[in-house]
Design a protein around this motif. Structure first.
Motif, PDB file in Angstrom:
ATOM      1  N   PRO A 374       1.050  -1.226   0.002  1.00  0.00           N
ATOM      2  CA  PRO A 374       0.118  -0.129  -0.075  1.00  0.00           C
ATOM      3  C   PRO A 374       0.957   1.367   0.115  1.00  0.00           C
ATOM      4  O   PRO A 374       2.067   1.215   0.372  1.00  0.00           O
ATOM      5  CB  PRO A 374      -0.983  -0.098   1.314  1.00  0.00           C
ATOM      6  CG  PRO A 374      -0.001  -1.063   2.101  1.00  0.00           C
ATOM      7  CD  PRO A 374       0.698  -2.072   1.290  1.00  0.00           C
ATOM      8  N   TYR A 375       0.201   2.409  -0.195  1.00  0.00           N
ATOM      9  CA  TYR A 375       1.050   3.826  -0.393  1.00  0.00           C
ATOM     10  C   TYR A 375       1.718   3.970   0.595  1.00  0.00           C
ATOM     11  O   TYR A 375       2.896   4.405   0.314  1.00  0.00           O
ATOM     12  CB  TYR A 375      -0.364   4.718  -0.713  1.00  0.00           C
ATOM     13  CG  TYR A 375       0.313   6.195  -1.146  1.00  0.00           C
ATOM     14  CD1 TYR A 375       0.856   6.243  -2.490  1.00  0.00           C
ATOM     15  CD2 TYR A 375       0.179   7.003  -0.591  1.00  0.00           C
ATOM     16  CE1 TYR A 375       1.342   7.511  -3.155  1.00  0.00           C
ATOM     17  CE2 TYR A 375       0.570   8.486  -1.033  1.00  0.00           C
ATOM     18  CZ  TYR A 375       1.161   8.488  -2.119  1.00  0.00           C
ATOM     19  OH  TYR A 375       1.629   9.996  -2.755  1.00  0.00           O
ATOM     20  N   LYS A 376       1.242   3.905   1.879  1.00  0.00           N
ATOM     21  CA  LYS A 376       2.036   4.593   3.137  1.00  0.00           C
ATOM     22  C   LYS A 376       3.274   3.493   3.178  1.00  0.00           C
ATOM     23  O   LYS A 376       4.403   4.210   3.493  1.00  0.00           O
ATOM     24  CB  LYS A 376       1.250   4.359   4.302  1.00  0.00           C
ATOM     25  CG  LYS A 376       1.997   5.060   5.472  1.00  0.00           C
ATOM     26  CD  LYS A 376       1.126   5.156   6.817  1.00  0.00           C
ATOM     27  CE  LYS A 376       0.142   6.206   6.507  1.00  0.00           C
ATOM     28  NZ  LYS A 376      -0.644   6.494   7.987  1.00  0.00           N
ATOM     29  N   LYS A 377       3.212   2.406   2.977  1.00  0.00           N
ATOM     30  CA  LYS A 377       4.397   1.388   3.055  1.00  0.00           C
ATOM     31  C   LYS A 377       5.254   1.675   2.189  1.00  0.00           C
ATOM     32  O   LYS A 377       6.466   1.426   2.189  1.00  0.00           O
ATOM     33  CB  LYS A 377       3.956  -0.033   3.198  1.00  0.00           C
ATOM     34  CG  LYS A 377       3.313  -0.268   4.558  1.00  0.00           C
ATOM     35  CD  LYS A 377       2.803  -1.852   4.866  1.00  0.00           C
ATOM     36  CE  LYS A 377       2.415  -1.925   6.126  1.00  0.00           C
ATOM     37  NZ  LYS A 377       1.860  -3.766   6.300  1.00  0.00           N
ATOM     38  N   LEU A 378       4.663   1.893   0.748  1.00  0.00           N
ATOM     39  CA  LEU A 378       5.437   2.109  -0.184  1.00  0.00           C
ATOM     40  C   LEU A 378       6.411   3.291  -0.091  1.00  0.00           C
ATOM     41  O   LEU A 378       7.706   3.425  -0.488  1.00  0.00           O
ATOM     42  CB  LEU A 378       4.740   2.379  -1.568  1.00  0.00           C
ATOM     43  CG  LEU A 378       5.603   2.878  -2.832  1.00  0.00           C
ATOM     44  CD1 LEU A 378       6.376   1.751  -3.195  1.00  0.00           C
ATOM     45  CD2 LEU A 378       4.468   3.123  -3.941  1.00  0.00           C
ATOM     46  N   ILE A 379       6.207   4.420   0.512  1.00  0.00           N
ATOM     47  CA  ILE A 379       6.940   5.679   0.898  1.00  0.00           C
ATOM     48  C   ILE A 379       7.850   5.212   1.798  1.00  0.00           C
ATOM     49  O   ILE A 379       9.069   5.716   1.669  1.00  0.00           O
ATOM     50  CB  ILE A 379       5.927   6.643   1.587  1.00  0.00           C
ATOM     51  CG1 ILE A 379       5.060   7.198   0.406  1.00  0.00           C
ATOM     52  CG2 ILE A 379       6.680   7.765   2.232  1.00  0.00           C
ATOM     53  CD1 ILE A 379       3.813   8.129   1.048  1.00  0.00           C
ATOM     54  N   ASP A 380       7.543   4.369   2.823  1.00  0.00           N
ATOM     55  CA  ASP A 380       8.565   3.729   3.714  1.00  0.00           C
ATOM     56  C   ASP A 380       9.725   2.934   3.046  1.00  0.00           C
ATOM     57  O   ASP A 380      10.710   3.384   3.315  1.00  0.00           O
ATOM     58  CB  ASP A 380       7.830   2.984   5.005  1.00  0.00           C
ATOM     59  CG  ASP A 380       7.235   3.467   5.825  1.00  0.00           C
ATOM     60  OD1 ASP A 380       7.127   4.739   6.174  1.00  0.00           O
ATOM     61  OD2 ASP A 380       6.174   2.867   6.381  1.00  0.00           O
ATOM     62  N   ARG A 381       9.214   2.218   2.320  1.00  0.00           N
ATOM     63  CA  ARG A 381      10.102   1.254   1.353  1.00  0.00           C
ATOM     64  C   ARG A 381      11.208   2.144   0.831  1.00  0.00           C
ATOM     65  O   ARG A 381      12.442   1.845   0.554  1.00  0.00           O
ATOM     66  CB  ARG A 381       9.456   0.325   0.453  1.00  0.00           C
ATOM     67  CG  ARG A 381      10.310  -0.512  -0.207  1.00  0.00           C
ATOM     68  CD  ARG A 381      11.297  -1.517   0.696  1.00  0.00           C
ATOM     69  NE  ARG A 381      12.117  -2.603  -0.080  1.00  0.00           N
ATOM     70  CZ  ARG A 381      13.246  -2.539   0.299  1.00  0.00           C
ATOM     71  NH1 ARG A 381      13.824  -2.149   1.344  1.00  0.00           N
ATOM     72  NH2 ARG A 381      14.015  -3.315  -0.391  1.00  0.00           N
ATOM     73  N   LEU A 382      10.713   3.105  -0.087  1.00  0.00           N
ATOM     74  CA  LEU A 382      11.662   3.908  -0.869  1.00  0.00           C
ATOM     75  C   LEU A 382      12.379   4.807  -0.044  1.00  0.00           C
ATOM     76  O   LEU A 382      13.618   5.134  -0.349  1.00  0.00           O
ATOM     77  CB  LEU A 382      10.601   5.101  -1.717  1.00  0.00           C
ATOM     78  CG  LEU A 382       9.821   4.586  -2.803  1.00  0.00           C
ATOM     79  CD1 LEU A 382       8.845   5.245  -3.386  1.00  0.00           C
ATOM     80  CD2 LEU A 382      11.011   4.076  -4.017  1.00  0.00           C
ATOM     81  N   ILE A 383      12.159   5.397   1.197  1.00  0.00           N
ATOM     82  CA  ILE A 383      13.020   6.033   2.021  1.00  0.00           C
ATOM     83  C   ILE A 383      14.171   4.980   2.524  1.00  0.00           C
ATOM     84  O   ILE A 383      15.244   5.332   2.817  1.00  0.00           O
ATOM     85  CB  ILE A 383      12.161   6.642   3.192  1.00  0.00           C
ATOM     86  CG1 ILE A 383      11.322   7.814   2.557  1.00  0.00           C
ATOM     87  CG2 ILE A 383      13.099   7.156   4.406  1.00  0.00           C
ATOM     88  CD1 ILE A 383      10.537   8.108   3.663  1.00  0.00           C
ATOM     89  N   GLN A 384      13.563   3.996   2.868  1.00  0.00           N
ATOM     90  CA  GLN A 384      14.677   2.738   3.304  1.00  0.00           C
ATOM     91  C   GLN A 384      15.692   2.415   2.153  1.00  0.00           C
ATOM     92  O   GLN A 384      16.816   2.402   2.584  1.00  0.00           O
ATOM     93  CB  GLN A 384      13.834   1.671   3.589  1.00  0.00           C
ATOM     94  CG  GLN A 384      14.796   0.347   4.169  1.00  0.00           C
ATOM     95  CD  GLN A 384      14.048  -0.952   4.189  1.00  0.00           C
ATOM     96  OE1 GLN A 384      12.686  -0.886   4.374  1.00  0.00           O
ATOM     97  NE2 GLN A 384      14.603  -2.172   4.836  1.00  0.00           N
ATOM     98  N   LEU A 385      15.140   2.371   0.972  1.00  0.00           N
ATOM     99  CA  LEU A 385      16.074   2.227  -0.217  1.00  0.00           C
ATOM    100  C   LEU A 385      16.882   3.332  -0.227  1.00  0.00           C
ATOM    101  O   LEU A 385      18.373   3.067  -0.596  1.00  0.00           O
ATOM    102  CB  LEU A 385      15.110   1.906  -1.531  1.00  0.00           C
ATOM    103  CG  LEU A 385      14.395   0.605  -1.553  1.00  0.00           C
ATOM    104  CD1 LEU A 385      13.497   0.655  -2.680  1.00  0.00           C
ATOM    105  CD2 LEU A 385      15.208  -0.549  -1.894  1.00  0.00           C
ATOM    106  N   ALA A 386      16.542   4.302  -0.053  1.00  0.00           N
ATOM    107  CA  ALA A 386      17.479   5.828  -0.448  1.00  0.00           C
ATOM    108  C   ALA A 386      18.937   5.540   0.778  1.00  0.00           C
ATOM    109  O   ALA A 386      19.882   5.919   0.554  1.00  0.00           O
ATOM    110  CB  ALA A 386      16.725   7.209  -0.035  1.00  0.00           C
TER     111      ALA A 386
END
Length: 401
Positions: A374-386
């Protein structure tokens, strides 16, 4: 001891023709991001190239006019969340982008605002679509500042923006794509008749004429015959010095299927389910994307298991071919099925978008939501990848000492 929250700068706006799309994407992220995990700093760039923060950034985001002399990012007189890059090493980006960055020394900042502690931005989440944000320019600034940021690096971003360079990388990776020709604006303007003969010798109508460096289908025209070519070339040439002319998929009268895949990851990327856009116009142009509700998304696309697997694998290969990181949306064109034909419709790689639209209803997050993220977890994952990518980069040695 309670762990400090990551401070994330959401960077939006910019000088490109996709300014409004950027504002929509940033508004969605700011609404959805988990404030229990992150301190969030909105950072805006006006159409004129001014970097604004705090209340001025919020005004830009909501479409209100900022003050006549907005506080620039890094201004020590602005709020405590104004410093954009790195601990105590703020920068002022002048209104005229051609000027050099003006460093603001730590000692000067302390003298001007001794009560204000240096701010540390942990991660920048750029939501800058198109020129000056998706093309490697802002990524170069982040690299110089040694700060983690969401998305591809300088090379991946530049390659993803330049359709000619992108296609050359796809060709090197043996990825199928429709025939195309690249041409400089100067060549077209010097001798349009000669350029027309060159195009017609290499490609068959219908054609798609595009600026090499632009997004959201801005400046793109479908050309059915020679009578429409000059206007299409002139339009594309008004947006970029390099033009890409592509042969349409399926021939005259054909309407290929437009398929999209979202990719997520760094060195080991993953692909979402495949989605399809059924455009309300003849093709998925700017109006069909943003100014009309006649285009219909189908998620997942109606494909065989083999076709879906092939497209998802091609998306990952395209992501790797351009040295992308974090996120990208990869677009495909599929020949329309012909009645009575036993041959399977061919699938062509169209392009990759390294900072796709990121509203909650944009295809990139919708495809991941359909895949189970979901959208909120996608944001988390992108920050984690960064963060992970930045940490991995610290293993690289840049000097002999």
């Amino acid at each position: 001891m309670k762990k400090n929250k990551l401070r994330v700068g959401i960077l939006f706006g910019g000088r490109s023709g996709e300014h409004e799309v950027s504002l929509l994407s940033a508004a969605s992220i700011l609404k959805a991001i988990d404030r229990t995990k992150y301190d969030v700093v909105p950072i805006g760039i006006t159409r004129e190239g001014r970097w604004v923060t705090a209340n001025d950034a919020q005004a830009l985001l909501t479409g209100k006019a900022a003050k006549e002399n907005p506080r620039l990012a890094g201004d020590p007189e602005a709020t405590a969340t104004a410093a954009v890059i790195r601990r105590g090493e703020a920068i002022i980006v002048p209104p005229v982008p051609a000027d050099s960055l003006q460093p603001l020394e730590l000692s000067a900042a302390a003298e001007l605002a001794p009560q204000q502690p240096a701010l540390h931005i942990d991660v920048v989440f750029p939501v800058l679509h198109g020129t000056f944000g998706e093309d490697g320019t802002i990524q170069g600034l982040f690299e110089l500042a040694d700060i983690a940021y969401v998305g591809s690096g300088v090379l991946g971003s530049a390659a993803g923006m330049d359709k000619d360079a992108m296609k050359k990388l796809f060709k090197a990776a043996s990825l199928p794509q429709t025939p195309y020709l690249a041409m400089l604006r100067s060549e077209w303007r010097a001798d349009a008749k000669k350029a027309t003969k060159k195009i017609e010798a290499a490609l068959k109508y219908p054609l798609f004429v595009k600026p090499a460096n632009l997004g959201s289908s801005v400046g793109i025209s479908k050309v059915h015959d020679r009578s429409e070519l000059a206007a299409a070339m002139d339009l594309a040439a008004s947006f970029d010095r390099k033009l890409v002319i592509e042969q349409g998929v399926g021939g005259p009268g054909a309407k290929p299927r437009e398929l999209e895949v979202s990719v997520l990851g760094n060195d080991t990327p993953e692909a979402s389910v495949v989605g399809e856009i059924v455009p309300g116009a003849e093709f998925y142009d700017y109006e069909a994307k943003y100014l009309s509700d006649s285009s219909v998304p189908i998620i997942p696309a109606k494909l065989s298991a083999a076709e879906s697997k092939q497209i998802r694998q091609m998306a990952i290969e395209a992501f790797k071919a351009c040295d992308c990181a974090g996120l990208a949306r990869v677009d495909f064109l599929m020949e329309p099925a012909k009645k009575g034909s036993k041959r399977k419709p061919r699938i062509y790689l169209n392009e990759i978008n390294t900072l796709p639209g990121f509203t909650s209803i944009s295809m990139y997050p919708k495809l991941w939501a359909a895949t189970g993220l979901p959208y909120k977890k996608l944001i988390d994952r992108l920050i984690q990848l960064a963060v992970e990518r930045h940490q991995e980069k610290q293993q690289t040695q840049f000097s002999r000492v």
